[in-house]
Design a protein around this motif. Sequence first.
Motif, mmCIF file in Angstrom:
data_model
loop_
_atom_site.group_PDB
_atom_site.id
_atom_site.type_symbol
_atom_site.label_atom_id
_atom_site.label_comp_id
_atom_site.label_asym_id
_atom_site.label_seq_id
_atom_site.Cartn_x
_atom_site.Cartn_y
_atom_site.Cartn_z
ATOM 1 N N ARG A 100 -7.609 2.543 4.319
ATOM 2 C CA ARG A 100 -7.181 1.827 5.531
ATOM 3 C C ARG A 100 -7.139 2.770 6.739
ATOM 4 O O ARG A 100 -7.663 2.449 7.810
ATOM 5 N N ALA A 118 -8.513 -5.740 11.347
ATOM 6 C CA ALA A 118 -9.570 -6.732 11.139
ATOM 7 C C ALA A 118 -10.937 -6.055 11.094
ATOM 8 O O ALA A 118 -11.814 -6.439 10.299
ATOM 9 N N ALA A 121 -11.461 -4.414 7.732
ATOM 10 C CA ALA A 121 -11.833 -5.432 6.743
ATOM 11 C C ALA A 121 -13.296 -5.845 6.916
ATOM 12 O O ALA A 121 -14.029 -6.039 5.935
ATOM 13 N N ARG A 122 -13.732 -5.948 8.160
ATOM 14 C CA ARG A 122 -15.119 -6.331 8.443
ATOM 15 C C ARG A 122 -16.108 -5.323 7.852
ATOM 16 O O ARG A 122 -17.062 -5.698 7.157
ATOM 17 N N ASP A 125 -16.274 -5.179 4.016
ATOM 18 C CA ASP A 125 -17.062 -6.291 3.511
ATOM 19 C C ASP A 125 -18.558 -6.024 3.712
ATOM 20 O O ASP A 125 -19.373 -6.301 2.832
ATOM 21 N N ALA A 131 -11.577 -6.063 -0.623
ATOM 22 C CA ALA A 131 -10.547 -5.860 0.402
ATOM 23 C C ALA A 131 -9.403 -4.970 -0.087
ATOM 24 O O ALA A 131 -8.788 -4.243 0.696
ATOM 25 N N ASP A 132 -9.134 -4.987 -1.414
ATOM 26 C CA ASP A 132 -8.008 -4.172 -1.889
ATOM 27 C C ASP A 132 -8.322 -2.669 -1.905
ATOM 28 O O ASP A 132 -7.452 -1.850 -2.197
ATOM 29 N N LEU A 134 -8.600 -1.010 0.631
ATOM 30 C CA LEU A 134 -7.871 -0.451 1.774
ATOM 31 C C LEU A 134 -6.635 0.330 1.358
ATOM 32 O O LEU A 134 -6.234 1.265 2.034
#
Length: 250
Positions: A100, A118, A121-122, A125, A131-132, A134
């Motif tokens: 993160r 955000a 996350a983008r 992906d 996502a986890d 991070l």
Amino acid sequence: MSLISLRDVQFGYGGQPILHDVSLALEQGESLGILGESGSGKSTILRLMLGLARPDQGVVEADGSVLDIRSRPRMQAHRRFVQPVFQDPYTSLDPRMKVRRILTEPHVALDLPGDAGAEAARVLDAVGLPADSLDRYPRAFSGGQRQRIAIARALIARPRVLLADEPVSALDLATKVRVIELLTELARDITLVLVSHDIAIVAALCPRMIVLQQGRIVEGGATRHILRAPQHPYTQRLLASLQHMPEETP
Ligand SMILES: Nc1ncnc2c1ncn2[C@@H]1O[C@H](COP(=O)(O)OP(=O)(O)O)[C@@H](O)[C@H]1O
Ligand SMILES: [Mg+2]
């Protein structure tokens, strides 16, 4: 005008000449491969493109004008324009930071618009990681996954140009193939400069290439033509040293 270019560049470290008369230009959306053996000056070309060093003669042009690396506002803009991915995902990621933080720090440092979380996350992906990821540290990931994280970090700035320096050299074969697939996908939207000593990787990713020998461009053009009929003895030797040619080239 080209997106990024070197024009008649000479460069040396401490008076020792390394690059001689190097000129190259990339258009929007194009992928260029830089092939050459170790020590030929490939990484030095990327350092100049990143603005980490200044040519002794000649210029680097980016985004429509000469790059002046002494100008702070220009360099701030340049770091949004061009982003690097390095060879070794073990040393290029800070082991003390969770993913993160690795992915939100550039957002803050480069003063980017939008929400840092955000954006993290983008890009996660975009490189095909869950996502986890991070909440994990780099050590929790394999070499290929770490290189994906490094690529994600480069994508935070939405750069126009991605400079990849031997991005799969440290990876095992199966992982290599998957990271090359990812770069191929990214190269549809982003201008890619790929440095490699491995002609098969250049062939897989770059329709156009140059060959560097001892700091000079000895050959350049469409990759498929160079693979079929290399003109320079150095390129011919590189090709002859391959056990087999890729059957299909771009
Ligand atoms: N910081 C430096 N100081 C002095 N010489 C360097 C430095 N970085 C690279 N070199 C020299 O410059 C030449 C080109 O290096 P490099 O651009 O890293 O080549 P490549 O990426 O093709 O292996 C080599 O001879 C290398 O030893
Ligand atoms: Mg290098």
